[in-house]
Each structure stands twice: as C-alpha cells, then as structure tokens.
Write an enzyme that holds these catalytic residues in place. Structure first.
Site, PDB file in Angstrom:
ATOM      1  N   HIS C  81      -5.851 -39.838  -8.861  1.00 39.94           N
ATOM      2  CA  HIS C  81      -4.938 -40.827  -8.272  1.00 39.94           C
ATOM      3  C   HIS C  81      -3.546 -40.683  -8.897  1.00 39.94           C
ATOM      4  CE1 HIS C  81      -3.224 -44.662  -6.986  1.00 39.94           C
ATOM      5  NE2 HIS C  81      -2.998 -44.966  -8.257  1.00 39.94           N
ATOM      6  N   ASP C 110      23.548 -26.838   6.163  1.00 40.55           N
ATOM      7  CA  ASP C 110      22.128 -26.764   5.794  1.00 40.55           C
ATOM      8  C   ASP C 110      22.087 -26.746   4.278  1.00 40.55           C
ATOM      9  OD1 ASP C 110      19.315 -26.025   5.511  1.00 40.55           O
ATOM     10  OD2 ASP C 110      19.427 -25.458   7.620  1.00 40.55           O
ATOM     11  N   TRP C 146      -4.045 -38.614 -16.061  1.00 37.38           N
ATOM     12  CA  TRP C 146      -2.964 -37.749 -15.550  1.00 37.38           C
ATOM     13  C   TRP C 146      -2.111 -37.215 -16.697  1.00 37.38           C
ATOM     14  CZ3 TRP C 146       2.470 -37.701 -15.238  1.00 37.38           C
ATOM     15  CH2 TRP C 146       3.118 -38.809 -15.786  1.00 37.38           C
ATOM     16  N   SER C 174       7.504 -25.112  -7.398  1.00 39.49           N
ATOM     17  CA  SER C 174       8.055 -25.718  -6.188  1.00 39.49           C
ATOM     18  C   SER C 174       9.177 -26.693  -6.531  1.00 39.49           C
ATOM     19  CB  SER C 174       6.931 -26.424  -5.434  1.00 39.49           C
ATOM     20  OG  SER C 174       7.466 -27.364  -4.541  1.00 39.49           O
ATOM     21  N   SER C 175       8.931 -27.559  -7.513  1.00 41.18           N
ATOM     22  CA  SER C 175       9.950 -28.549  -7.872  1.00 41.18           C
ATOM     23  C   SER C 175      11.215 -27.889  -8.386  1.00 41.18           C
ATOM     24  CB  SER C 175       9.441 -29.482  -8.970  1.00 41.18           C
ATOM     25  OG  SER C 175       8.410 -30.254  -8.493  1.00 41.18           O
ATOM     26  N   HIS C 258       8.710 -38.392 -20.044  1.00 39.10           N
ATOM     27  CA  HIS C 258       9.627 -39.510 -19.898  1.00 39.10           C
ATOM     28  C   HIS C 258      10.765 -39.226 -18.919  1.00 39.10           C
ATOM     29  CE1 HIS C 258      10.459 -43.594 -20.418  1.00 39.10           C
ATOM     30  NE2 HIS C 258      11.714 -43.270 -20.366  1.00 39.10           N
ATOM     31  N   GLU C 260      10.495 -37.362 -16.499  1.00 37.74           N
ATOM     32  CA  GLU C 260       9.779 -37.391 -15.221  1.00 37.74           C
ATOM     33  C   GLU C 260       9.788 -38.799 -14.623  1.00 37.74           C
ATOM     34  OE1 GLU C 260       8.335 -35.329 -13.221  1.00 37.74           O
ATOM     35  OE2 GLU C 260       7.111 -36.704 -12.013  1.00 37.74           O
ATOM     36  N   TYR C 262      12.090 -40.942 -14.876  1.00 35.42           N
ATOM     37  CA  TYR C 262      13.402 -41.160 -14.271  1.00 35.42           C
ATOM     38  C   TYR C 262      13.626 -40.288 -13.058  1.00 35.42           C
ATOM     39  CZ  TYR C 262      14.059 -44.270 -18.034  1.00 35.42           C
ATOM     40  OH  TYR C 262      13.881 -45.326 -18.864  1.00 35.42           O
ATOM     41  N   SER C 273      21.484 -48.188  -3.445  1.00 35.72           N
ATOM     42  CA  SER C 273      22.946 -48.283  -3.453  1.00 35.72           C
ATOM     43  C   SER C 273      23.547 -47.947  -2.095  1.00 35.72           C
ATOM     44  CB  SER C 273      23.527 -47.339  -4.514  1.00 35.72           C
ATOM     45  OG  SER C 273      23.006 -47.652  -5.769  1.00 35.72           O
ATOM     46  N   HIS C 307       8.077 -43.242 -27.404  1.00 33.98           N
ATOM     47  CA  HIS C 307       7.672 -44.644 -27.240  1.00 33.98           C
ATOM     48  C   HIS C 307       6.362 -44.754 -26.466  1.00 33.98           C
ATOM     49  CE1 HIS C 307      10.332 -44.923 -23.388  1.00 33.98           C
ATOM     50  NE2 HIS C 307       9.113 -44.623 -23.068  1.00 33.98           N
ATOM     51  N   HIS C 308       5.872 -43.625 -25.941  1.00 33.04           N
ATOM     52  CA  HIS C 308       4.537 -43.623 -25.339  1.00 33.04           C
ATOM     53  C   HIS C 308       3.469 -43.428 -26.404  1.00 33.04           C
ATOM     54  CE1 HIS C 308       6.061 -43.288 -21.169  1.00 33.04           C
ATOM     55  NE2 HIS C 308       7.058 -42.668 -21.738  1.00 33.04           N
ATOM     56  N   THR C 333      20.438 -49.656 -17.138  1.00 36.40           N
ATOM     57  CA  THR C 333      19.602 -50.109 -16.028  1.00 36.40           C
ATOM     58  C   THR C 333      20.036 -51.496 -15.587  1.00 36.40           C
ATOM     59  OG1 THR C 333      17.838 -48.916 -17.146  1.00 36.40           O
ATOM     60  CG2 THR C 333      17.214 -50.211 -15.241  1.00 36.40           C
ATOM     61  N   LYS C 336      23.068 -51.483 -13.388  1.00 40.35           N
ATOM     62  CA  LYS C 336      22.784 -51.190 -11.978  1.00 40.35           C
ATOM     63  C   LYS C 336      22.368 -52.448 -11.229  1.00 40.35           C
ATOM     64  CE  LYS C 336      21.755 -46.375 -12.059  1.00 40.35           C
ATOM     65  NZ  LYS C 336      22.623 -46.142 -10.904  1.00 40.35           N
ATOM     66  N   ARG C 455      -6.980 -49.948 -20.274  1.00 38.40           N
ATOM     67  CA  ARG C 455      -6.883 -49.240 -18.996  1.00 38.40           C
ATOM     68  C   ARG C 455      -7.939 -48.132 -18.951  1.00 38.40           C
ATOM     69  NH1 ARG C 455      -1.479 -45.498 -19.781  1.00 38.40           N
ATOM     70  NH2 ARG C 455      -2.045 -44.718 -17.736  1.00 38.40           N
TER      71      ARG C 455
END
Lengths: 168, 377, 531
Positions: C81, C110, C146, C174-175, C258, C260, C262, C273, C307-308, C333, C336, C455
């Site tokens: 998931h 293009d 994950w 790909s990315s 991390h 990722e 963002y 926006s 921080h993870h 943040t 914004k 979790r």
C-alpha cells in the site's frame, strides 16, 4: 542547463549514496553516533593524566548471535575506573561444538557520547576468531577512558556481540 | 443560499464530532490522549505535548478563523468586490518572525526535557538488559543472574478468532518483568535478529533494539502497578504479538521475586539431570513447540513456503540428531531461525527436538535427553 | 535538443495534425499531452490498486482479532500500500500534471526531450507489474514496510525482495528521466518574455521538485543497490556481523526519504497557488515569498532526515540539532498558508468544485502540519514514534494534502484538457463525501495513536476497538468515493457542457488566455506573446 549536464547530477548523487557509508563512519567517529569505539596505541597514553577525582562505572556485556555455538561471558561484570588510566577486562569464550567454528566480535559502547572517549589499546574486535572443537579462550581488552569525557557520564556499558562467520 | 447549505453541513460535522468526543469521555477505557505516565520524565513529556498542542490550537483558531471570516464575508454572492493588494513586506516579516519566536518558546522546554531523557549522569540502581528476539523479549538482570523470556500469553493466543471480553487481549505475557519502584533502572537494549523497539507508554521509554549495538534508556517508576506496552518497530510477521508487561512493586516484593526466580532456575536444572521417557518428552515437546516454533513453522509443521521451512519431512529434522540440536540450540546465521539456548532450558529443548523428530508427520524414532542439550551449550 | 523538439514548428502549415489512431498512438507517443494523460491514468489505476489494499487493511482492523488475513499477508498489504501510493499514485500523478501543464503554462510546444518522455512513462507499468507480481510468488510480496529497514529487508527477507529492488531501480530511473526533462523544458523552452519570476507557481514548485528528484532518487537507488550486494555479493553495508551498521540504512534511506516527502507536497503547493487566486478573483499574495519559501523548504529538507529516527539511539547533540532544524521548517510552510489565506482576504470568492478541494487542502494540510510540528519535538516523539499518531499525521499530509491537490487540479484543468465541464453537482458531492469520510477515517487515528496503538499491527487490544471501527467505516466510505470519482472522470471525458477558453472567470495564465479548450494536439508551435 543542458540535459547532459543535468544527467551528471543523478550520477554524482548515486556515487554520493555510496560515499555516505565512509562519511557516516567519519561522522560517527566524531560524534560517537553508533557507539563504535576508538582505538589508540599504548604509547600514546600519558600516565600522568589520570584523573583520580572521578570514578566511572564500566559494565561489560557479552552476547552471541544466532548460529554460533559459543558460550561467551565477561569474567567481571563491572569495574570502577578513573579516566586516563588503563584497565584490562577479560572475556571468556567457550565452544560447545565438536567442530571448528568461526566468529567475529562487534563492539558497542553506550551512551553514544562516551564512545568517542572510550579507547582500546588491545581488542579482539573486528578480527576473525577461530575456535577448535570444545576450545575455551580468554580474550583481554585493554582500554582507557579519556579524561575529556563529559561530566554528565558516570556509567558506561561496553558490549561485545559475536556473530557467526560460518558459511552455510 | 449556499451559505445556509454550507453551515448546515458544517453543523452536522461538528455535532458528529462532539458526540464522538462525549461518548468517548463517558467511558474510561476510551483513551483520547497521551498517558501522563508514572515517571518524572513521562510527566514532563506529557506537559510538553500539551503545550505544543495548545499552541497549535491557538494558531489554528487564528488561521482558520481568518479563513472562515473571508469565506463568509468576502464571497461574490454577497457582492464582495475583490481588492487588488498582493504584497506587503511588513506583514510578511511579521508572520516569519512571530512563528520563529513561538518555535523558540517550544524549543527551550523541549531541550530541557531531552537532556533529562538522555541523562547518563547518575548511576542506576538496577541494570536490566532487554533483548529483542522475533517475536518475544528476553530480560536479563545483569547483576542477579536472573534471565527469562517473556512472550504473548496463551490466553491471548487462544482467542484470536474472537477476542471479545478478553481483558488485556494482546497485552498479556506469560512472564512479566518485575521492577521495584523509586529506583533508577537503566535499560540496555540489544537485539539478536532484526530491529525491535521496546515501548511502555507509562514509563515514557521507547528505544530501538538493534543487532550488534547497545542502546540505553532509563526510568524511575513512582507508582506501583502493571504497565503494558508493545513492540513499536516492524520486526516481521508477529510484530503485533510481542507485548511487554512491567510489574512495578515495592522493593521488598522485588527481592522476594528474585529469590523465587532463582529457586525456579535451580529446580529446572535439577530436572535436567533426570532421564526422561519418550511419552513425557513428547507431551512437553508439543507445548514448547506450539509456544515457540509454530508461529513460523506452523502448528502442523507445514511452515510458510518461501519464507519459513516446513518441519514435516525436513532433511535436517530427519537427519542426524546432533545437527538438528545444533540448529535449534544455536540458531542459523543469516536466517530468521533464532538460537534457543538463551530462551529455553535443557528439558524444554530436549523435548521439542524429540517432538519434532517424532511428531508433525515425522517418525525418526530416536529420543534426545536433556544431557545431550547440556553438552551442546 | 531545442531544434529537434520544435521540428513540428518547422513545417507549421499542417501543425494541427491530430494524433495517430489506435493503441499504437499511446505506445509510441511523444506528445506531452498524451504522456500526461497516460501518467494520470496510471496514477489513478495505482490509486485504486493501493486503495484496495487499504480496504483489506481497514477490513482486518475493523474489529479486534484475526478474521480476514494472516499477519504475514497483512504486512505485505501495508508495505505494498505504501509503495504503490507513494511511487505509483502520488508521484506519477504530479509528473502527469507537469507533462500536461508545464509546456502550456510557459508557452512551449512540447517537453524538451519528447522521446525520453515516452520512455520514462513506459518503464513504469513494467516496474509496477513486477512489484505486484511478487504477491503471487512463493515468499510473497515485500512485507518489511515501505521504509524497508535492514536487516528485516536484507538478511531476513524472502527471495522475492530482489524483484522489489529491481522495481525500485526502474521507478528511480523513470523519475530521474522525467525530472531531467522537466528541468530542461522549464529552463530552455520558455516563450520569450516568460522570465523565471513570471512563471506560474506550479512551474516553480515543479522546477524545485525536479531538482530534489534528481538529487535524491539516485541515493535511494544506492540504498537498494547496497541491499542487493549485501544479499547476494557478500558485502556488509548494513550487516553488523561484517562491520556494517543497520542504523546506517536508516540514515541513507531517510536522506532520500525526507526530501521525497517534499517531492510529494511541493507541486501541491503550486496547484493550490493557482486555484485560490482564480476563485478569489485576486492575485496571489506574496508571489516572490512563495518562491523563496518553496526553495527554503527544499533546502531544509536535506538537513532534517534523522527526525524519523529519534528512537534509534542518537547522541543528544544530534537529537537537538535535528529537532531544531525540523521545527524550523514550519516557518516557510506557515508563510505559504498565511499567503493563501491573505489571498482570499478581501477577495470576491466563489466555491466551484476545484476551490472546495483547495480549501479542504489548506485546512487539513495545516492540521497535518500541526501534528508534524508536534512530532518534531524530539522528547515527545518518544511517545509518538511509530504509533497511529504518525499514521494520522502523514495521511493528513499525503491524502488530504497531496491527493486533494491532485483532485483539485483535475477539476480545475479538466475543462481545459477535454473541452468539457465536469458535472458541478457530482463534483461537489464527491468533495463533501470524501471530506467527511476522510476525517472519520484519519482523525480518530490521532486518538488511538496517543493512547498507545503502534502502527503496522494486524490486531490490537480491545481498548482501541471503537476508534478502529469508526476509522474503518470512514475508510470504506472514502474508498467508495474514489470509485465515484472514476465515474465522474469518465463522464467528463465522454461529454459535458462546452468549456470556454478561459474556463473560469478569474483564471489567468497562458493556458487559459492563449489556448482554446481543448487545446490543439500541438499547441504553441509558435511562441505566444507574454504580458
């Protein structure tokens, strides 16, 4: 910016991913992050530097990981030490197998902040250790806790874990 | 018109949420918030949590309030005409600096609590080594020669298809860890396989146990009681089934418990000296197998294809007894097979090896005595 | 490169020739609009695939006890998931939006590298087929979360993990190709007069995101390569037995992980926006501070990864640093959010479907931001870490944040893409249905997390039963709402009220001012005038 120049960035960053491994070790050496200990030569120790005003408790732990038929214990469980002085602790390992077995010890010091000041002049870590069937071996560790260690640390744990190197 | 519809919907949501809260508050077992715990650190953490929470609530009220105000008043249907301002250096500096000041206000108490949490200054009265093993905990009182395994209680295992009414379902163990109150306890965390995390909310201790490395943490429990926790780091199949139970007692009771644990160990050693009959070994072996082995190798010995090997017809089990004993006692490096020498006594190990060789569809016919296990430690 | 991509402009007399016919149009296409559509459909299919796994998770958690699946299969579900939603739904959806929108927003004909564009898309279906196929193999799909922490994912993982590693490599390639293409397009193909500080914020946020992608996806590739060599070629990067360190895996992973996070939220800021000023009929407040805030979030994202890992046993100095750096992110943040609210202030607002989703985004993303601030406070994280409080936090940020912005973007631009207005009534039902369901789904998870539910567990003790049941009901309702969304999407593509060129009264930007709805297959073959 041309796409070819851009393509260089991911290649560099792929390399950087691997460079993180030695960088991490350097970072850990400086900060004691993963509890890996320092190693110094006996000649570097200045005997006049002993700080007898401080006493720190050092505790020894011995673990064996899966697959290794060894019994592994520290001969003394803990010591009171002064920073700057060299001490020796002995760990005893005994094979319960009839065949020859191969292991390797990994040290760890806790708390992490103590690790950078915890130096060993003699150690059995990170070298392959072979035990013949039913052999018993005493392994000494000579260590010194640097006088620069933070005042906030009065208790240190030194742990060794033996991992099996037998293939199969 | 739209506004009326909107507000009606909003009202429905709010009343829904409120009734959810009040129904929760009515019954004590619905916990809504973090526990205050029973150690000085856990109380500090709780206060810090509430501080940050209320700061967020206040900011939320201001931001969402301004948003709601403009949604209600600056809407085209009410004839609002758009202004055209789109920049103001002053206001942007204000809303950069004010949050910074708020953050400093959070960082100061947080730093204090963190330093207390990581305190290594004072010597601990008791050192407890906690080893994570897939999927149970091993506790070693390093100064007392007392050591045991604590795993999920059978009472929970029996009711997994319908646990209704089972008090402390999944939070009960066969052998709780006993600790005295008002003593500084240092925990040393270690793992023999993957990374686990030992967490008891009331003690505010959550620390990873990492293979090869030692982590530490500490707690001083101020209230006697039973405190329950769970493994907090995904550690494989039965991650959800390795609870922790801490029984905090007075010092006298703790000393008494230590004596009884030592007597128990002596009795177990004595029974290992005897010769056991096949019937007794098989009966005991079945219990040991179901408690320790069946999670991976299956209750009938079928295993899980591709992940955990089957017992039935296994070449290792059907082969020489010494090889079979070696794997059970010492585990198998580089696999999930744990070393059971630190988890089970000689009699249990002899019984389970005998059981595996002569049950679960196997019939080797030989018997393994506790003395053979003792020789292999 | 520029000359090659503008070659259609060279024989401009038949520049509006349409697409090829049949299936091969999609296989061989180099058209940014076709590829954008392909990405968006892939993302939608993956959303439903990842969502169906979420349904299995919520079904098992509906009541205590093990009723539906085995714990090992449950772990496969949580792992897949996460992987499918992150790499299969959210990221491709944003790449799809970038493909559709970046060229028509900056006045380019293009993408800069159209053939590579085709390749970066068509790698993905193979990557995900390979990843999904492990579910049916002996040993099963990845079951280590994950975040695939070593050694659970190395020494202790089944053989199928090698398929997972290869699939991650393909997604990464790909990315990276997609990101290079986007940067090259933005930097080289803007219409004359479209200076950097005139670009729409969606283009800005994607430019910054693309740099993040090419910086961190290779680090992830490095991490899985190290896993591969640890598993098969005798190295021990993450194996303590050989002098490695399992905790180092977490450092490498979160150095990718991390930024990722963002990558999945910065383009969302761009979408919001664009939408808020349109429906407030007022220009975006603080455009340049939005650009700087986005850039500083991106830079800070490289400095906060640990921080993870507050519970892995870092020295106190490290924990202090990562705590300070983490809570500092709430400043840009916050800027914004304040800018969006001020854009609405004294506007002349209407509440069409895209606006509703954007407002939902602001409110619920901010709630996710608050729990993020709480999680950043290291000592308290001792209690939050790896509980449902974290699950609630990142689902508020990624579902009501990233996913809401994608749905908002769909409603906002679909009239432009197809020339058909969606059904306003159905769109509003979709919004209210989803928003009520998603809060019933995730809000109670804050409570069970604080009360002590870890979790990634397939079963829980009875005290958590009521909130889990409520959460599951919300989950099923939210899942069903997205099937309803599928109906709306198909209905809109097949027909609907004709959209005007500007589509929305307050809409600005080249795509609304200079192109009809739908735009021709090849648009801006000649550069448009930029005000």
């Amino acid at each position: 910016m041309s796409p070819l120049k851009l393509a260089a960035i991911p290649l560099l960053m792929f390399g950087f991913g691997f460079a993180l491994v030695p960088l991490y070790d350097v970072f850990c050496d400086i900060t004691g992050l993963n509890g890996k200990t320092g190693r110094i030569e006996a000649a570097e120790i200045d005997a006049s530097q002993v700080d007898t005003s401080r006493t720190i408790e050092v505790r020894f732990l011995a673990n064996t990981n899966t697959g290794l038929p060894w019994d592994f214990q520290p001969l003394v469980k803990k010591m009171e030490i002064h920073p700057g002085q060299v001490y020796e602790a002995v760990f005893r390992v005994r094979s319960a197998s009839d065949r020859t077995t191969l292991g390797q010890a990994v040290p760890s010091v806790s708390p992490g902040l103590a690790a950078e000041h915890f130096n060993k002049t003699e150690c059995f870590c990170f070298t392959e250790q072979e035990l013949a069937g039913r052999e018993t071996l005493d392994m000494p560790v000579r260590f010194v806790v640097g006088t620069g260690i933070s005042d906030n640390i009065e208790q240190i744990t030194l742990s060794y874990t033996f991992f099996s190197l037998d293939k199969g | 018109m739209i506004f009326n519809k909107l507000s009606r919907r909003f009202l429905v949501v709010v009343t829904g949420l409120v009734s959810m809260f009040s129904m929760s508050a009515a019954r004590a077992e619905y916990e809504l918030n973090m526990t205050q715990g029973v150690t000085p650190i856990s109380q500090d953490i709780y206060s810090l949590h509430m501080l940050v929470f209320w700061i967020c609530v206040v900011i939320g009220v201001v931001v969402f309030g301004a948003m709601a105000w403009s949604i209600l008043h600056h809407r085209k249907s009410k004839g609002a005409v758009a202004a055209n301002f789109h920049e103001s250096t002053t206001i942007e500096i204000v809303w950069t600096v004010v949050p910074l000041l708020i953050l400093i206000g959070i960082a100061i108490p947080a730093t204090g609590t963190l330093l207390d949490l990581e305190d290594a200054k004072t010597n601990a009265d008791i050192t407890l080594q906690v080893t994570g093993i897939q999927w149970k905990w091993k506790y070693t009182y390093v100064d007392e020669d007392v050591s045991f395994i604590s795993s999920l209680a059978q009472s929970s295992r029996d009711v997994m298809s319908d646990p209704t009414g089972n008090e402390n379902y999944l939070l009960e163990v066969d052998e709780p860890v006993v600790l005295p109150i008002n003593k500084k306890i240092r925990f040393l965390f270690h793992s023999s396989d993957v990374i686990h995390a030992w967490w008891v909310p009331e003690l505010a201790v959550k620390q990873d146990s990492v293979p090869g490395f030692i982590n530490d943490s500490w707690a001083t429990i101020e209230e006697p009681g039973i405190y329950r926790g769970q493994c907090a780091e995904l550690c494989g199949k039965d991650h959800g089934f390795m609870p922790i139970v801490v029984n905090a007692v007075s010092e006298a009771e703790y000393e008494q418990w230590l004596v009884s644990k030592k007597e128990e160990a002596a009795a177990a050693a004595a029974s290992a000296e005897q010769e056991w009959s096949m019937k007794d070994l098989l009966a005991r072996g079945e219990t040991v197998y179901q408690a320790n082995c069946s999670a991976c190798h299956g209750p009938t010995g079928a295993g899980i294809p591709g992940a955990f090997p089957a017992m039935t017809g296994s070449p290792l089990v059907l082969g020489d007894a010494a090889g079979h004993i070696d794997v059970v006692v010492n585990g198998k490096a580089g696999t999930a097979m744990a070393a059971f020498k630190g988890q089970l006594n000689d009699v249990d190990l002899a019984a389970v090896v005998t059981y595996e060789r002569n049950a679960l569809g196997n019939s080797v016919g030989d018997m393994v005595q506790p003395s053979a296990i003792k020789n292999a430690r | 490169m520029y000359t090659e991509t503008t070659h259609d402009a060279a024989h401009g007399e038949h520049h509006d020739h349409g697409p090829a016919k049949g299936l091969m149009r999609w296989v061989t296409t180099t058209n940014h609009k076709d590829i954008g559509t392909l990405y968006l459909w892939l993302a939608f299919i993956m959303l439903l695939y990842g969502g169906s796994m979420a349904m299995i998770i919520r079904l098992e958690l509906f009541q205590p006890g093990l009723q539906w699946v085995e714990p090992h299969f449950f772990n496969q579900m949580t792992t897949m998931h996460g992987l499918v939603m992150v790499f299969g739904a959210i990221m491709p959806a944003f790449v799809g939006l970038a493909n559709w929108l970046v060229p028509i927003m900056i006045g380019a004909p293009d993408m800069a590298l159209p053939r590579m564009n085709n390749w970066s898309f068509w790698i993905l279906p193979f990557a995900f087929t390979m990843l999904a196929s492990t579910t049916f193999m002996e040993g099963g799909a990845p079951a280590f979360g994950w975040t695939f922490y070593a050694p659970l994912s190395t020494t202790f993982a089944p053989d199928t993990t090698d398929f997972f590693i290869f699939a991650v490599h393909l997604m990464g390639i790909s990315s990276v190709m997609g990101a290079i293409n986007i940067i090259a397009t933005i930097l080289n193909m803007r219409a004359p007069g479209m200076t950097l500080m005139k670009m729409p914020l969606f283009v800005w946020t994607w430019l910054i995101t693309a740099y993040l992608l090419i910086a961190v996806m290779p680090v992830l590739a490095g991490a899985v390569t190290m896993m591969l060599t640890d598993r098969h070629f005798g190295t021990s990067f993450f194996d303590a037995a050989g002098g490695g360190d399992p905790v180092m895996f977490q450092h490498v992973f979160w150095f990718f992980g991390h930024p990722e996070v963002y990558i999945m939220i910065l383009p969302a800021f761009g979408v919001i926006s664009a939408i808020i000023p349109t429906f407030a009929r007022k220009p975006l407040f603080g455009y340049s501070s939005m650009v700087y805030a986005t850039a500083s979030i991106a830079i800070l994202s490289f400095m906060v990864w640990a921080h993870h890992m507050f519970t892995v046993g870092m020295p106190v100095a490290g924990e202090l640093y990562f705590m300070y750096a983490t809570i500092l992110i709430s400043v840009p943040t916050g800027v914004k959010v304040f800018n969006w609210v001020t854009t609405m202030w004294k506007g002349s607002m209407t509440f069409e479907t895209p606006m509703l989703w954007a407002l939902g985004f602001i409110v619920m993303f901010t709630i996710g931001g608050f729990s993020g601030l709480m999680l950043g406070v290291a000592p308290v994280d001792t209690q939050y870490h790896d509980t449902y409080f974290v699950v609630a936090h990142f689902h508020y940020v990624l579902v009501t944040g990233a996913l809401y912005s994608i749905i908002a973007a769909f409603y906002y631009w679909v009239p432009k893409w197809t020339g058909h207005m969606y059904d306003e009534k159905l769109g509003k039902i979709h919004f209210w249905w989803s928003t009520i369901a998603v809060n019933v789904l995730f809000f109670p998870q804050h409570f069970v997390g604080l009360a002590g539910m870890p979790r990634r567990i397939p079963d829980y003790s009875l005290q958590f039963a009521e909130f889990n049941a409520i959460s599951s009901i919300g989950g099923f309702a939210f899942g069903l709402a997205q099937v309803f969304f599928l109906y709306i999407v198909i209905k809109t593509i097949r027909g609907g009220e004709k959209a005007t060129a500007q589509v929305w009264e307050g809409a600005t930007g080249l795509e609304f001012e200079q192109l009809p709805s739908p735009p021709p297959y090849h648009s801006f073959t000649e550069a448009p005038p930029v005000r």
